[in-house]
Design an enzyme around this catalytic site. Structure first.
Site, PDB file in Angstrom:
ATOM      1  N   GLY A 121      14.163 -18.452  16.036  1.00  9.55           N
ATOM      2  CA  GLY A 121      14.197 -18.397  17.498  1.00  9.55           C
ATOM      3  C   GLY A 121      12.825 -18.145  18.102  1.00  9.55           C
ATOM      4  O   GLY A 121      12.030 -17.360  17.574  1.00  9.55           O
ATOM      5  N   VAL A 246      -4.767   5.363  -3.339  1.00 12.27           N
ATOM      6  CA  VAL A 246      -4.746   4.250  -4.304  1.00 12.27           C
ATOM      7  C   VAL A 246      -5.904   3.308  -3.988  1.00 12.27           C
ATOM      8  O   VAL A 246      -6.017   2.793  -2.872  1.00 12.27           O
ATOM      9  CB  VAL A 246      -3.393   3.507  -4.248  1.00 12.27           C
ATOM     10  CG1 VAL A 246      -3.402   2.314  -5.200  1.00 12.27           C
ATOM     11  CG2 VAL A 246      -2.253   4.447  -4.601  1.00 12.27           C
ATOM     12  N   HIS A 452      39.345  25.196   3.065  1.00 15.20           N
ATOM     13  CA  HIS A 452      38.864  25.801   1.817  1.00 15.20           C
ATOM     14  C   HIS A 452      39.611  25.192   0.639  1.00 15.20           C
ATOM     15  O   HIS A 452      40.821  25.024   0.714  1.00 15.20           O
ATOM     16  CB  HIS A 452      39.115  27.306   1.843  1.00 15.20           C
ATOM     17  CG  HIS A 452      38.719  27.978   0.568  1.00 15.20           C
ATOM     18  ND1 HIS A 452      37.397  28.195   0.230  1.00 15.20           N
ATOM     19  CD2 HIS A 452      39.466  28.434  -0.475  1.00 15.20           C
ATOM     20  CE1 HIS A 452      37.342  28.781  -0.954  1.00 15.20           C
ATOM     21  NE2 HIS A 452      38.597  28.933  -1.410  1.00 15.20           N
TER      22      HIS A 452
HETATM   23  P1  FAD Z   1      16.877  -6.365  10.651  1.00 17.73           P
HETATM   24  O1  FAD Z   1      17.994  -5.805   9.864  1.00 17.73           O
HETATM   25  O2  FAD Z   1      15.525  -6.426  10.006  1.00 17.73           O
HETATM   26  O3  FAD Z   1      17.337  -7.815  11.111  1.00 17.73           O
HETATM   27  C1  FAD Z   1      16.502  -8.674  11.801  1.00 17.73           C
HETATM   28  C2  FAD Z   1      17.009 -10.085  11.588  1.00 17.73           C
HETATM   29  O4  FAD Z   1      16.323 -10.944  12.486  1.00 17.73           O
HETATM   30  C3  FAD Z   1      16.753 -10.647  10.200  1.00 17.73           C
HETATM   31  O5  FAD Z   1      17.894 -11.313   9.746  1.00 17.73           O
HETATM   32  C4  FAD Z   1      15.604 -11.638  10.421  1.00 17.73           C
HETATM   33  O6  FAD Z   1      15.611 -12.699   9.495  1.00 17.73           O
HETATM   34  C5  FAD Z   1      15.929 -12.118  11.808  1.00 17.73           C
HETATM   35  N1  FAD Z   1      14.797 -12.671  12.557  1.00 17.73           N
HETATM   36  C6  FAD Z   1      13.579 -12.122  12.762  1.00 17.73           C
HETATM   37  N2  FAD Z   1      12.829 -12.900  13.571  1.00 17.73           N
HETATM   38  C7  FAD Z   1      13.607 -13.975  13.874  1.00 17.73           C
HETATM   39  C8  FAD Z   1      13.404 -15.130  14.675  1.00 17.73           C
HETATM   40  N3  FAD Z   1      12.281 -15.310  15.371  1.00 17.73           N
HETATM   41  N4  FAD Z   1      14.399 -16.029  14.746  1.00 17.73           N
HETATM   42  C9  FAD Z   1      15.569 -15.856  14.083  1.00 17.73           C
HETATM   43  N5  FAD Z   1      15.809 -14.786  13.330  1.00 17.73           N
HETATM   44  C10 FAD Z   1      14.849 -13.848  13.232  1.00 17.73           C
HETATM   45  N6  FAD Z   1      18.768   2.188   7.375  1.00 17.73           N
HETATM   46  C11 FAD Z   1      19.803   3.041   7.450  1.00 17.73           C
HETATM   47  O7  FAD Z   1      20.203   3.409   8.562  1.00 17.73           O
HETATM   48  N7  FAD Z   1      20.432   3.501   6.326  1.00 17.73           N
HETATM   49  C12 FAD Z   1      20.034   3.134   5.088  1.00 17.73           C
HETATM   50  O8  FAD Z   1      20.619   3.564   4.106  1.00 17.73           O
HETATM   51  C13 FAD Z   1      18.939   2.237   4.966  1.00 17.73           C
HETATM   52  N8  FAD Z   1      18.505   1.839   3.753  1.00 17.73           N
HETATM   53  C14 FAD Z   1      17.471   0.935   3.679  1.00 17.73           C
HETATM   54  C15 FAD Z   1      17.040   0.555   2.405  1.00 17.73           C
HETATM   55  C16 FAD Z   1      15.995  -0.339   2.284  1.00 17.73           C
HETATM   56  C17 FAD Z   1      15.536  -0.767   0.912  1.00 17.73           C
HETATM   57  C18 FAD Z   1      15.382  -0.878   3.455  1.00 17.73           C
HETATM   58  C19 FAD Z   1      14.277  -1.887   3.345  1.00 17.73           C
HETATM   59  C20 FAD Z   1      15.801  -0.493   4.715  1.00 17.73           C
HETATM   60  C21 FAD Z   1      16.849   0.433   4.831  1.00 17.73           C
HETATM   61  N9  FAD Z   1      17.291   0.888   6.070  1.00 17.73           N
HETATM   62  C22 FAD Z   1      18.324   1.780   6.160  1.00 17.73           C
HETATM   63  C23 FAD Z   1      16.679   0.415   7.322  1.00 17.73           C
HETATM   64  C24 FAD Z   1      17.562  -0.670   7.941  1.00 17.73           C
HETATM   65  O9  FAD Z   1      17.701  -1.735   7.035  1.00 17.73           O
HETATM   66  C25 FAD Z   1      16.941  -1.155   9.238  1.00 17.73           C
HETATM   67  O10 FAD Z   1      16.740  -0.054  10.100  1.00 17.73           O
HETATM   68  C26 FAD Z   1      17.858  -2.153   9.930  1.00 17.73           C
HETATM   69  O11 FAD Z   1      18.122  -3.260   9.112  1.00 17.73           O
HETATM   70  C27 FAD Z   1      17.222  -2.630  11.235  1.00 17.73           C
HETATM   71  O12 FAD Z   1      18.101  -3.500  11.883  1.00 17.73           O
HETATM   72  P2  FAD Z   1      17.599  -4.632  12.877  1.00 17.73           P
HETATM   73  O13 FAD Z   1      18.817  -5.360  13.272  1.00 17.73           O
HETATM   74  O14 FAD Z   1      16.725  -4.037  13.898  1.00 17.73           O
HETATM   75  O15 FAD Z   1      16.651  -5.577  12.005  1.00 17.73           O
HETATM   76  P1  NAD Z   2       8.519   5.788   4.941  1.00 19.49           P
HETATM   77  O1  NAD Z   2       7.777   5.848   6.193  1.00 19.49           O
HETATM   78  O2  NAD Z   2       9.788   6.536   4.815  1.00 19.49           O
HETATM   79  O3  NAD Z   2       7.607   6.287   3.737  1.00 19.49           O
HETATM   80  C1  NAD Z   2       6.384   5.692   3.432  1.00 19.49           C
HETATM   81  C2  NAD Z   2       5.571   6.699   2.648  1.00 19.49           C
HETATM   82  O4  NAD Z   2       4.424   6.032   2.155  1.00 19.49           O
HETATM   83  C3  NAD Z   2       5.091   7.853   3.518  1.00 19.49           C
HETATM   84  O5  NAD Z   2       5.377   9.072   2.870  1.00 19.49           O
HETATM   85  C4  NAD Z   2       3.606   7.591   3.648  1.00 19.49           C
HETATM   86  O6  NAD Z   2       2.844   8.770   3.768  1.00 19.49           O
HETATM   87  C5  NAD Z   2       3.309   6.875   2.338  1.00 19.49           C
HETATM   88  N1  NAD Z   2       2.120   6.037   2.360  1.00 19.49           N
HETATM   89  C6  NAD Z   2       1.661   5.252   3.357  1.00 19.49           C
HETATM   90  N2  NAD Z   2       0.527   4.612   2.967  1.00 19.49           N
HETATM   91  C7  NAD Z   2       0.288   5.006   1.693  1.00 19.49           C
HETATM   92  C8  NAD Z   2      -0.725   4.685   0.734  1.00 19.49           C
HETATM   93  N3  NAD Z   2      -1.694   3.831   1.012  1.00 19.49           N
HETATM   94  N4  NAD Z   2      -0.648   5.274  -0.477  1.00 19.49           N
HETATM   95  C9  NAD Z   2       0.340   6.141  -0.774  1.00 19.49           C
HETATM   96  N5  NAD Z   2       1.323   6.477   0.092  1.00 19.49           N
HETATM   97  C10 NAD Z   2       1.298   5.911   1.300  1.00 19.49           C
HETATM   98  O7  NAD Z   2       8.721   4.235   4.634  1.00 19.49           O
HETATM   99  P2  NAD Z   2       9.570   3.490   3.516  1.00 19.49           P
HETATM  100  O8  NAD Z   2      10.010   4.416   2.460  1.00 19.49           O
HETATM  101  O9  NAD Z   2       8.786   2.285   3.176  1.00 19.49           O
HETATM  102  O10 NAD Z   2      10.828   3.029   4.334  1.00 19.49           O
HETATM  103  C11 NAD Z   2      10.666   2.299   5.547  1.00 19.49           C
HETATM  104  C12 NAD Z   2      11.688   2.677   6.542  1.00 19.49           C
HETATM  105  O11 NAD Z   2      12.933   2.068   6.211  1.00 19.49           O
HETATM  106  C13 NAD Z   2      12.009   4.160   6.601  1.00 19.49           C
HETATM  107  O12 NAD Z   2      11.077   4.870   7.393  1.00 19.49           O
HETATM  108  C14 NAD Z   2      13.348   4.153   7.225  1.00 19.49           C
HETATM  109  O13 NAD Z   2      13.193   4.027   8.609  1.00 19.49           O
HETATM  110  C15 NAD Z   2      13.980   2.911   6.641  1.00 19.49           C
HETATM  111  N6  NAD Z   2      14.826   3.285   5.502  1.00 19.49           N
HETATM  112  C16 NAD Z   2      15.863   4.127   5.726  1.00 19.49           C
HETATM  113  C17 NAD Z   2      16.669   4.510   4.679  1.00 19.49           C
HETATM  114  C18 NAD Z   2      17.787   5.461   4.924  1.00 19.49           C
HETATM  115  O14 NAD Z   2      18.171   5.617   6.082  1.00 19.49           O
HETATM  116  N7  NAD Z   2      18.354   6.088   3.909  1.00 19.49           N
HETATM  117  C19 NAD Z   2      16.419   4.047   3.396  1.00 19.49           C
HETATM  118  C20 NAD Z   2      15.340   3.204   3.202  1.00 19.49           C
HETATM  119  C21 NAD Z   2      14.559   2.819   4.273  1.00 19.49           C
END
Ligand code: FAD
Ligand code: NAD
Length: 473
Positions: A121, A246, A452
């Site tokens: 989009g 790093v 409990h």
């Molecule tokens: P996204 O989920 O990133 O979705 C955006 C969508 O837009 C994608 O499908 C992308 O392809 C599409 N898009 C982008 N630009 C365009 C375009 N121009 N045209 C068409 N499509 C487009 N959050 C939690 O709350 N709990 C968790 O346990 C958790 N675990 C996570 C674990 C990992 C490994 C990671 C990476 C993230 C995790 N997160 C978690 C974070 C969570 O995934 C994000 O906060 C969430 O997905 C954000 O939702 P969103 O809809 O804003 O964006």
């Molecule tokens: P994060 O912000 O949680 O952690 C990144 C870490 O990398 C920080 O502690 C930061 O100090 C460190 N860092 C940054 N630059 C560095 C460098 N050059 N060398 C070493 N350490 C460095 O980010 P994330 O773990 O990548 O996750 C991204 C986001 O995705 C989270 O902040 C969260 O919003 C979302 N997420 C949420 C969940 C959940 O809700 N359980 C799970 C996964 C991801």
């Protein structure tokens, strides 16, 4: 030209939820999404369903089962014969869960009569959205919208000195798809992803070394909780190094050599795989934000007010692409808010009561202010804590690590924050969110009857402890 009341760009938990709510409220709605799932086909659900929340939790659960069998069953008197690991099956189970859910979202789109426009989009002048079909299938189509909601999410932050080769050096998506357990795994970043995915592969047998830049561990969590968690994760075998820098990481045929520095000097680390998990950045690439003068702030976020309005009338933005924590539930609630406000309702999102969960074991969960926040604000507060080892249910479960901490205003007793490190923290935190939404006092929580034996009694006792009335401490 086809026209819609609302066009949502991005089909993650922010965008697809916004689209469903708009449709429920009677608006003709289209959802543009370009995500290609692991099967090579378009898939809804964004990062969360395809490569985030869901697949990571599927693997966390599998690895926790394995860890229990290996390390926890014996004390229950459960003897197991030799156990074996089948990683491809574990990964396959995770993929099946992902496809069940992404197809489920597709079904919800059909049920709610939301049109899924598969492709990339782009914003165009005059409230138009151009969609370049996925896989070069046809020319760009242009659609007219009364309102546009941008929910384009986020992408992993990269480091200038480390290139992700998706083989040896991977981001979080790659770390969800290893086909065997790396003997030694390096993780850069001891944040949420580093800890969750480090835990997965650590439990499955990898030696995990985590390099974190900051001197403080989990700086966004309450200090007392972070300290307890660091101690426990080190006990579990995660080799966490704080205050590291790093310098470079280079992959070869057998592994990755990482060079880093800390207060003690330079070090070389050799690992089989390296996960780079140093945060995520808002994703607006190819959106043509500049073309319509959409204001993006210096950190790359689309600038919005508290109701998700951008600087361009009738264009809204929600989820990871705007300020606030990058959490799925935060994005979804923003989606509901924008949809309902378009329908004339007065909905708002309380960003002060968004719960955080880190799905390590034990889990870490919190809502509201930390003690450090309150000290910085110069606010007077009272804390109550309760250790999990004093909970009968936690003892029966042999899950005695951790604590619950309730922080309340010293004068009004209003709960300002609740922090949990312990079994089922992800579920327990919901009670604290409800309490805070209703501006409950620690006394209110202390007066509520808790069943409990349950781990939730630890929340009750921590609330009682704010006034030094805990019974079992
Ligand atoms: P996204 O989920 O990133 O979705 C955006 C969508 O837009 C994608 O499908 C992308 O392809 C599409 N898009 C982008 N630009 C365009 C375009 N121009 N045209 C068409 N499509 C487009 N959050 C939690 O709350 N709990 C968790 O346990 C958790 N675990 C996570 C674990 C990992 C490994 C990671 C990476 C993230 C995790 N997160 C978690 C974070 C969570 O995934 C994000 O906060 C969430 O997905 C954000 O939702 P969103 O809809 O804003 O964006
Ligand atoms: P994060 O912000 O949680 O952690 C990144 C870490 O990398 C920080 O502690 C930061 O100090 C460190 N860092 C940054 N630059 C560095 C460098 N050059 N060398 C070493 N350490 C460095 O980010 P994330 O773990 O990548 O996750 C991204 C986001 O995705 C989270 O902040 C969260 O919003 C979302 N997420 C949420 C969940 C959940 O809700 N359980 C799970 C996964 C991801």
């Amino acid at each position: 030209m086809d026209a819609y009341d609302v066009i949502v760009i991005g089909g993650g938990p922010a965008g697809y939820v916004a689209a469903i709510r708009c449709a429920q409220l009677g608006m003709s709605t289209a959802l543009v999404d370009e995500y290609i799932g692991k099967s090579g086909k378009p898939a809804l659900g964004g990062t969360c369903l395809n490569a985030g929340c869901i697949p990571s939790k599927a693997l966390l659960d599998s690895s926790e089962h394995y860890d229990r069998v290996r390390n926890k069953y014996a004390s229950h008197g459960i003897k197991t014969a030799e156990i074996d690991l089948d990683i491809p099956t574990m990964i396959g189970r995770k993929d099946k869960i992902v496809s069940t859910l992404t197809k489920g979202v597709e079904g919800l789109m059909k049920k709610n009569k939301v049109t899924w426009l598969k492709g990339h989009g782009q914003l165009e002048a005059g409230m138009k959205v151009g969609v370049i079909p996925t896989g070069g299938k046809g020319d760009k189509q242009v659609y007219q919208a009364k309102h546009i909601i941008i929910a384009t999410g986020s992408a992993p932050r990269t480091l200038a000195n480390i290139s992700i080769d998706h083989e040896r050096i991977v981001d979080s998506t790659g770390a969800l798809d290893f086909q065997e357990v790396p003997a030694k795994l390096g993780v850069i970043g001891a944040g949420v992803i580093g800890l969750e995915l480090g835990s997965v592969w650590g439990r499955l047998g990898a030696e995990v070394v985590v390099l974190e830049a900051m001197d403080d561990f989990l700086a966004m969590a309450d200090g007392e909780i972070a300290k307890a968690a660091l101690k426990e994760f080190k006990r579990q075998g995660l080799d966490i190094h704080l205050g590291t820098r790093v310098k470079k990481a280079e992959a070869d045929a057998d592994g990755v050599t990482v060079e880093y520095e800390d207060a003690k000097g330079g070090h070389t680390l050799r690992v089989d795989k390296l996960v780079v998990a140093v945060g995520r950045v808002p994703h607006t690439e190819g959106l043509n934000a500049n073309g319509i003068d959409l204001f993006i702030d210096e950190s790359g976020y689309i600038h919005v007010d508290e109701f998700g309005s951008t600087n361009v009338p009738d264009i809204y933005a929600i989820g990871d692409v705007v300020r606030g924590p990058m959490l799925a539930h935060k994005g979804s609630e923003e989606g509901v808010m924008v949809a309902e406000r378009l329908a004339g309702k007065k909905t708002r999102v309380n960003h002060d009561t968004i719960p955080w969960v880190i799905y390590t074991w034990p889990e870490i969960a919190w809502v509201g202010k930390t003690e450090e926040d309150l000290k910085q604000e110069g606010r007077s507060y009272a804390c109550g804590t309760f250790p999990m080892r004093a909970s009968g249910r936690a003892l029966a479960m042999e899950e005695t690590v951790g604590l619950v901490k309730v922080i309340a205003d010293a004068e009004t007793d209003e709960i300002l924050g609740v922090h949990i490190f312990g079994a089922a923290a992800s579920e327990l935190i919901a009670e604290a969110v409800v309490a805070m939404e209703y501006q409950a006092s620690a006394e209110d929580l202390a007066c509520i009857v808790h069943a409990h034996p349950t781990v939730s009694e630890a929340v009750h006792e921590a609330a009682l402890d704010v006034h030094r009335r805990a019974i079992h401490k």
